[in-house]
Design a protein around this motif. Structure first.
Motif, PDB file in Angstrom:
ATOM      1  N   GLU A 261      66.040 -11.225  67.368  1.00  0.00           N
ATOM      2  CA  GLU A 261      67.119 -11.896  68.081  1.00  0.00           C
ATOM      3  C   GLU A 261      68.177 -10.858  68.366  1.00  0.00           C
ATOM      4  N   ILE A 262      68.433 -10.612  69.634  1.00  0.00           N
ATOM      5  CA  ILE A 262      69.316  -9.497  69.998  1.00  0.00           C
ATOM      6  C   ILE A 262      70.721  -9.705  69.458  1.00  0.00           C
ATOM      7  N   ALA A 263      71.214 -10.939  69.553  1.00  0.00           N
ATOM      8  CA  ALA A 263      72.586 -11.180  69.121  1.00  0.00           C
ATOM      9  C   ALA A 263      72.749 -10.821  67.651  1.00  0.00           C
ATOM     10  N   LEU A 264      71.639 -10.944  66.880  1.00  0.00           N
ATOM     11  CA  LEU A 264      71.726 -10.660  65.451  1.00  0.00           C
ATOM     12  C   LEU A 264      71.446  -9.210  65.133  1.00  0.00           C
ATOM     13  N   THR A 265      71.006  -8.462  66.110  1.00  0.00           N
ATOM     14  CA  THR A 265      70.683  -7.068  65.828  1.00  0.00           C
ATOM     15  C   THR A 265      71.423  -6.143  66.783  1.00  0.00           C
ATOM     16  N   PRO A 266      72.729  -6.342  66.943  1.00  0.00           N
ATOM     17  CA  PRO A 266      73.455  -5.510  67.916  1.00  0.00           C
ATOM     18  C   PRO A 266      73.401  -4.039  67.535  1.00  0.00           C
ATOM     19  N   GLN A 267      73.326  -3.762  66.238  1.00  0.00           N
ATOM     20  CA  GLN A 267      73.332  -2.361  65.852  1.00  0.00           C
ATOM     21  C   GLN A 267      72.067  -1.649  66.298  1.00  0.00           C
ATOM     22  N   THR A 268      70.936  -2.333  66.182  1.00  0.00           N
ATOM     23  CA  THR A 268      69.685  -1.723  66.631  1.00  0.00           C
ATOM     24  C   THR A 268      69.745  -1.442  68.124  1.00  0.00           C
ATOM     25  N   VAL A 269      70.201  -2.437  68.888  1.00  0.00           N
ATOM     26  CA  VAL A 269      70.259  -2.264  70.334  1.00  0.00           C
ATOM     27  C   VAL A 269      71.227  -1.134  70.695  1.00  0.00           C
ATOM     28  N   GLN A 270      72.347  -1.075  69.982  1.00  0.00           N
ATOM     29  CA  GLN A 270      73.294  -0.005  70.266  1.00  0.00           C
ATOM     30  C   GLN A 270      72.680   1.363  69.995  1.00  0.00           C
ATOM     31  N   ARG A 271      71.868   1.452  68.955  1.00  0.00           N
ATOM     32  CA  ARG A 271      71.258   2.745  68.655  1.00  0.00           C
ATOM     33  C   ARG A 271      70.265   3.146  69.746  1.00  0.00           C
ATOM     34  N   VAL A 272      69.540   2.155  70.260  1.00  0.00           N
ATOM     35  CA  VAL A 272      68.605   2.467  71.346  1.00  0.00           C
ATOM     36  C   VAL A 272      69.374   2.944  72.567  1.00  0.00           C
ATOM     37  N   ARG A 273      70.487   2.290  72.825  1.00  0.00           N
ATOM     38  CA  ARG A 273      71.281   2.693  73.983  1.00  0.00           C
ATOM     39  C   ARG A 273      71.904   4.059  73.788  1.00  0.00           C
ATOM     40  N   ALA A 274      72.334   4.313  72.551  1.00  0.00           N
ATOM     41  CA  ALA A 274      72.909   5.627  72.294  1.00  0.00           C
ATOM     42  C   ALA A 274      71.854   6.710  72.517  1.00  0.00           C
ATOM     43  N   ALA A 275      70.614   6.394  72.166  1.00  0.00           N
ATOM     44  CA  ALA A 275      69.551   7.391  72.285  1.00  0.00           C
ATOM     45  C   ALA A 275      69.076   7.560  73.723  1.00  0.00           C
ATOM     46  N   PHE A 276      69.036   6.487  74.503  1.00  0.00           N
ATOM     47  CA  PHE A 276      68.389   6.572  75.817  1.00  0.00           C
ATOM     48  C   PHE A 276      69.300   6.249  76.995  1.00  0.00           C
ATOM     49  N   GLY A 277      70.536   5.831  76.703  1.00  0.00           N
ATOM     50  CA  GLY A 277      71.506   5.633  77.773  1.00  0.00           C
ATOM     51  C   GLY A 277      71.010   4.710  78.863  1.00  0.00           C
ATOM     52  N   ASP A 278      71.156   5.131  80.104  1.00  0.00           N
ATOM     53  CA  ASP A 278      70.848   4.213  81.197  1.00  0.00           C
ATOM     54  C   ASP A 278      69.357   4.162  81.520  1.00  0.00           C
TER      55      ASP A 278
END
Ligand code: ADP
Ligand code: ZN
Ligand code: ZN
Length: 766
Positions: A261-278
């Motif tokens: 559930e994305i809303a419950l795992t914002p940290q994971t999603v943020q890490r993916v974004r930090a790693a791969f950006g756009d």
């Protein structure tokens, strides 16, 4: 051609010459159906000489210049339809962004996002009257656009506000507005309230290096296969996922990460974004239709090559997949609870195999299904046994509630009370878990015996004190709370069982100075409200975070030094074969939240069943001990992973009709079993069933049994106004089970007015 309707069969249409060059498998087509027009997916093209006589109607239009489902995805959907015995059109609809194949809106519409803008003012009343005359809807659309600042999405005007395309086109024809494509991609994670992670450079530790080397070699090899990555909480699994995904991108391939559930795992999603950006597209149900469509289109067009999302993201239109990661693979939310009832983990395994990608199933507490396959050598097993940071796993202590005095159950034992007080004194943070919301779970009258229950579900209503209402947690039914019994007027109503709301109150009484945040579905209605609550915890503005299982997931909050589980028995007592597994998983997960920072953590688990093996295994952080014992328990009577299940639920009313239909269904099944040649199971059907990796370790054995249990009323025998009976099918032979299910679905033995639902590989049997 399949329509987005609950029909198991497909239909034939003729492609007129004018459309022949665009008609390809995987495009959406408009067709006449009865007296209506419908949108469907073109599945197959065959060149047949005109059969003559047979009345085959013409396709009216091809809606897409390119397939919206590329060939591999089309195959995947067809596998899902076949394996889960679901209407193919509903599978295609589930695989595409909302609105593309009916559902919210009939029909298709072009794929690109269109925006309508006002380009001409009509300042005076007279000008308006001249421009619109009796075209009332055009005028309303014009004035709506004015209030929206002169600009709006066509999709929004059509779907939400109900203006037809011809009304909007009329505005354009009059020169008042323009309709044009706009390529802007909105970014939901640019929104407020999400923790911003600044990743320091992390050197993989020796455990991670070993795992990465082996997984990379598999990914680059010819048959990458499926790997179960068991790593304790905080062992650095996410780091491994990210490096694998980067490796796939570097090789020119794409990568997918599924999360519960994305809303419950914002940290994971943020890490993916930090790693791969756009390069990342995020797909999940919390996005607006437009946002989801943008993300999907960016993947389809190849502009983004990393997909992160929940269950339905397994159908993301990526090509050249290098790796699919299923994080927290044991999580029940990967199973869709309505048709098509697919399990995203199983679909991920099948998709990865078909597309030559590596499939990684990561968890601290793998599902028994995955564990059994890994143990049997059908899948690979990798382990990260240590925390990646110097902080050890916290000690877990079971607090025996039976030893606590008093007639009513205590919310806080002496032990937990003292531990909380110490944290507050030292300025450290605590998490309290109670997997039950509301104030009191039971309102009973001692004089006449009445218990307040839902009028459409056979469950007791929960008192939500602050809202002053009694609420059904199954269907959402609400009724005003009264101080007196509705039946006899007694004023002595008893409130039993407690939920998070009552714990919050009690906590406030015991520790008036404590800053408390509560996180459950009653306090987190907004799209990103979890993220906001977590951010206040991270900033140290909260002393105690209290909540349901949603606080157990994925949080990496170094200030937490105490985790208290208020009542570990909540899930243990459910009449379901996974109740011990779910309890163990939840305890392991929430325990992993403690002691992630420099101060060692402590976990206190309150229970009346301290001898239960699931609790003892959780105390010892011993997944293997838990899994071994649970495997034994599921041997007889047999449950997965020793064999496969299908739950057949007949529902409707009145009750006798449902019971009769369930009996008739059971008779049909028994006759089928008696008639079915046990050596069958060759050909396409067997192939489809055998391909489902998750569940079933024994494979198809000749003459494998097929057992029928029931029929019987479901544990929740009335839900949303429908009576429910079920029959449970068990078999070690997936092909044979599949044949039976398809035979039943093709000719369902239930009278019209009642519903038969087939749930293959069910997550729960309630
Ligand atoms: P998991 O996904 O297994 O729960 P994470 O990947 O979230 O674990 O890692 C837990 C914590 O350990 C995170 O704060 C992460 O930054 C850190 N970490 C991961 N790998 C390493 C490493 N090799 N060296 C130092 N810290 C690490
Ligand atoms: Zn009463
Ligand atoms: Zn209800």
């Amino acid at each position: 051609m399949a329509l987005a309707r609950p029909l198991l069969r497909s239909f034939q249409y003729r492609v007129p010459p004018g459309l022949a060059d665009r008609a390809r498998p995987g495009v959406r087509v408009r067709v006449p159906f009865g007296r209506r027009r419908e949108t469907g997916i073109l599945e197959e093209l065959e060149t047949a000489p005109d059969a003559g006589g047979a009345r085959i109607r013409d396709v009216l239009d091809v809606l897409d210049p390119e397939p919206v489902l590329h060939p591999a995805l089309l195959d995947l959907c067809r596998w899902v339809a076949r394996y889960y015995v679901a209407p193919p059109g509903l599978v295609y609809r589930a695989a595409l962004p909302p609105g593309m194949l009916g559902g919210r809106r009939a029909g298709g519409g072009p794929l690109h996002r269109q925006v309508i803008r006002l380009v001409h003012d009509l300042p005076t009343l007279r000008e308006r009257e001249e421009a619109f005359g009796r075209a009332r809807r055009q005028r309303e659309a014009f004035e709506t656009l004015e209030t929206l600042g002169g600009r709006a999405e066509v999709a929004h005007l059509e779907r939400r506000l109900g203006f037809t395309r011809s009304v909007l086109a009329g505005l354009a024809e009059k020169g008042l507005a323009t309709i044009a494509d706009e390529p802007v991609e909105r970014d939901p994670f640019a929104g407020p309230g999400l923790p911003v992670v600044t990743p320091g450079p992390i050197e993989p530790n020796p455990d991670q290096v070993g795992v990465l080397e082996r997984l990379t070699a598999r990914m680059d090899g010819p048959r990458p296969g499926t790997v179960v990555l068991r790593g304790i909480t905080g062992s650095g699994k996410t780091e491994v996922y990210l490096r694998l995904m980067r490796r796939a991108l570097d090789a020119g391939r794409s990568a997918m990460l599924l999360v519960p559930e994305i809303a419950l795992t914002p940290q994971t999603v943020q890490r993916v974004r930090a790693a791969f950006g756009d390069r990342v597209a995020v797909l999940h149900s919390g996005l607006s239709d437009g946002e989801r469509h943008d993300a999907w289109e960016a993947l389809r067009a190849g502009r983004r090559r990393v997909a992160v999302g929940t269950r339905s993201a397994v159908f993301a239109p990526l090509r050249d997949l290098g790796v699919i990661v299923v994080d927290e693979e044991h999580d029940g939310s990967y199973k869709q609870s309505e048709t098509p009832r697919y399990h995203a983990r199983a679909v991920a395994v099948v998709r990865a195999r078909a597309e030559g990608a590596l499939c990684v199933l990561g968890s601290a507490t793998p599902s028994l299904e995955s564990w059994a396959l890994a143990r049997a050598g059908k899948w690979e097993l990798e382990t990260l046994p240590r925390r990646a940071t110097p902080h050890a796993l916290p000690g877990v202590e079971l607090v025996d509630l039976r030893a606590e005095e008093g007639p009513a159950p205590r919310i806080f034992s002496e032990r937990l009370h003292a531990a909380l007080a110490a944290r507050l004194e030292r300025g450290e943070q605590a998490i309290l878990l109670l997997n039950r919301r509301g104030h009191s779970t039971w309102v009973a009258c001692p004089d006449c015996g009445r218990v307040e229950t839902c009028r459409s579900c056979n469950v007791s209503l929960t008192w939500h004190r602050r809202r002053g209402r009694l609420v059904c947690h199954h269907c959402g039914f609400e009724v005003e709370h009264r101080e007196t019994c509705r039946n006899c007027g007694s004023e002595a109503l008893r409130f039993q069982g407690f939920g998070t709301e009552q714990v919050e109150r009690r906590l406030g009484e015991l520790f008036p100075a404590a800053r408390i945040a509560r996180m459950d579905v009653d306090t987190t209605s907004g799209k990103w409200s979890h993220g906001r609550i977590l951010e206040t915890v991270r900033r140290g503005e909260v002393d105690v975070l209290l909540g349901t299982q949603m606080i157990a997931k994925g949080l990496d909050l170094p200030g937490i030094t105490l985790v208290g589980v208020i009542d570990a028995d909540v899930g243990l007592n459910l009449p379901d074969f996974r109740s011990a597994e779910r309890t163990f998983q939840l305890l392991a997960q929430v325990a992993g939240r403690a002691g992630r920072g420099p101060v060692p953590g402590e976990v206190l688990v309150q229970t009346s069943r301290p001898d239960h093996f699931a609790l003892r295994a959780a105390r010892g952080h011993d997944y293997v001990a838990f899994a071994d014992r649970e495997m034994e328990d599921r041997a007889g009577p047999g449950y997965p992973p020793h064999l496969r299940l299908a739950n057949l639920v007949v529902s409707g009313g009145p009750e006798e009709a449902v019971a009769d239909a369930a009996e008739a269904l059971a008779d049909r099944i028994e006759r089928w079993i008696a008639d079915d040649a046990p050596e069958g199971g060759t050909g396409a059907a067997a192939g489809a069933d055998a391909a489902a990796g998750a569940g079933g370790t024994s494979g198809a054995t000749a003459a494998a049994g097929l057992e029928l249990v029931g029929p019987a009323p479901c544990p929740i025998d009335r839900l949303r106004g429908r009576w429910r009976w079920h029959a449970l099918l068990k078999s070690p032979d997936p092909a044979r089970l599949g044949r039976l299910l398809r035979a039943l679905a093709a000719d369902p033995p239930v009278p019209s007015g009642l519903r038969l639902e087939i749930d293959r590989d069910p997550e729960q049997l309630l």
